[in-house]
Design a protein around this motif. Structure first.
Motif, PDB file in Angstrom:
ATOM      1  N   GLU A 115       2.272   1.832  -3.508  1.00  0.00           N
ATOM      2  CA  GLU A 115       1.261   2.302  -4.466  1.00  0.00           C
ATOM      3  C   GLU A 115       0.900   3.758  -4.215  1.00  0.00           C
ATOM      4  OE1 GLU A 115      -0.891   2.170  -7.779  1.00  0.00           O
ATOM      5  OE2 GLU A 115       0.241   0.451  -7.051  1.00  0.00           O
TER       6      GLU A 115
ATOM      7  N   ALA B 213      -9.331  -2.001  -1.809  1.00  0.00           N
ATOM      8  CA  ALA B 213      -9.609  -3.432  -1.654  1.00  0.00           C
ATOM      9  C   ALA B 213      -8.669  -4.073  -0.635  1.00  0.00           C
ATOM     10  CB  ALA B 213      -9.491  -4.140  -3.000  1.00  0.00           C
ATOM     11  N   PHE B 214      -7.401  -3.711  -0.668  1.00  0.00           N
ATOM     12  CA  PHE B 214      -6.434  -4.294   0.260  1.00  0.00           C
ATOM     13  C   PHE B 214      -6.724  -3.860   1.695  1.00  0.00           C
ATOM     14  CE2 PHE B 214      -1.840  -4.991   1.613  1.00  0.00           C
ATOM     15  CZ  PHE B 214      -1.986  -6.348   1.673  1.00  0.00           C
ATOM     16  N   ALA B 215      -7.076  -2.589   1.893  1.00  0.00           N
ATOM     17  CA  ALA B 215      -7.428  -2.115   3.232  1.00  0.00           C
ATOM     18  C   ALA B 215      -8.647  -2.867   3.747  1.00  0.00           C
ATOM     19  CB  ALA B 215      -7.692  -0.612   3.210  1.00  0.00           C
ATOM     20  N   GLN B 216      -9.649  -3.042   2.901  1.00  0.00           N
ATOM     21  CA  GLN B 216     -10.861  -3.766   3.306  1.00  0.00           C
ATOM     22  C   GLN B 216     -10.545  -5.226   3.622  1.00  0.00           C
ATOM     23  OE1 GLN B 216     -13.948  -3.866   0.341  1.00  0.00           O
ATOM     24  NE2 GLN B 216     -15.489  -4.473   1.826  1.00  0.00           N
ATOM     25  N   GLN B 217      -9.712  -5.855   2.807  1.00  0.00           N
ATOM     26  CA  GLN B 217      -9.331  -7.255   3.027  1.00  0.00           C
ATOM     27  C   GLN B 217      -8.647  -7.428   4.379  1.00  0.00           C
ATOM     28  OE1 GLN B 217      -6.487  -8.725   0.177  1.00  0.00           O
ATOM     29  NE2 GLN B 217      -6.814 -10.850   0.739  1.00  0.00           N
ATOM     30  N   LEU B 218      -7.902  -6.436   4.813  1.00  0.00           N
ATOM     31  CA  LEU B 218      -7.204  -6.492   6.094  1.00  0.00           C
ATOM     32  C   LEU B 218      -8.078  -6.030   7.262  1.00  0.00           C
ATOM     33  CD1 LEU B 218      -3.708  -5.153   4.987  1.00  0.00           C
ATOM     34  CD2 LEU B 218      -4.309  -7.503   5.584  1.00  0.00           C
TER      35      LEU B 218
ATOM     36  N   MET C 125       0.817  -1.182   0.000  1.00  0.00           N
ATOM     37  CA  MET C 125       0.000   0.000   0.000  1.00  0.00           C
ATOM     38  C   MET C 125       0.869   1.256   0.000  1.00  0.00           C
ATOM     39  SD  MET C 125      -3.409  -0.724   2.256  1.00  0.00           S
ATOM     40  CE  MET C 125      -2.640  -1.335   3.724  1.00  0.00           C
TER      41      MET C 125
ATOM     42  N   PHE D  22      -7.022  -0.791  -5.863  1.00  0.00           N
ATOM     43  CA  PHE D  22      -6.160  -1.760  -5.188  1.00  0.00           C
ATOM     44  C   PHE D  22      -6.008  -1.413  -3.708  1.00  0.00           C
ATOM     45  CE2 PHE D  22      -1.793  -2.593  -3.717  1.00  0.00           C
ATOM     46  CZ  PHE D  22      -1.820  -3.970  -3.700  1.00  0.00           C
ATOM     47  N   ILE D  23      -5.740  -0.150  -3.417  1.00  0.00           N
ATOM     48  CA  ILE D  23      -5.552   0.288  -2.034  1.00  0.00           C
ATOM     49  C   ILE D  23      -6.834   0.078  -1.232  1.00  0.00           C
ATOM     50  CG2 ILE D  23      -5.113   2.282  -0.537  1.00  0.00           C
ATOM     51  CD1 ILE D  23      -2.653   1.133  -2.006  1.00  0.00           C
TER      52      ILE D  23
END
Length: 97
Positions: free
Chosen positions: A4, A59-64, A1, A56-57
């Motif tokens: 990016e 989605a990755f924050a939500q995934q975590l 993150m 991407f950022i």
């Protein structure tokens, strides 16, 4: 993150080639906060969410299990990613799991 967000700031915030990017990381109140801010031209309101990097950022924050917030004006852009403390390897919360 971090990569990016910093790369996007370098690519888009400074059309004249100069500026400042500040990266911050803080652990507080059961969470960690990543902040990336620049003093560039700000984001285009019409295209702020459409880039692959922004998606991407988010989605990755939500995934975590975290959240993403942003603010942008003609004096720069700030992204704040808040994540649960459990994302840090070796912390007390994840060690008990």
């Amino acid at each position: 993150m971090v990569n990016e967000l910093a790369t996007n700031a370098i690519k888009y915030a400074f059309p004249k080639g100069t500026g400042r990017i500040t990266l911050g990381f803080q652990r507080r109140d059961g969470e960690v906060t990543l902040t990336v801010e620049d003093n560039g031209v700000g984001m285009n309101p019409a295209g702020g969410e459409s880039g692959m990097g922004s998606r991407f950022i988010a989605a990755f924050a939500q995934q975590l299990g975290g959240t993403l917030a942003k603010a942008s004006a003609g004096t720069g852009t700030t992204f704040i990613v808040r994540l649960p403390l459990t994302v840090l390897a070796g912390n007390e919360s994840s060690a008990a799991s």
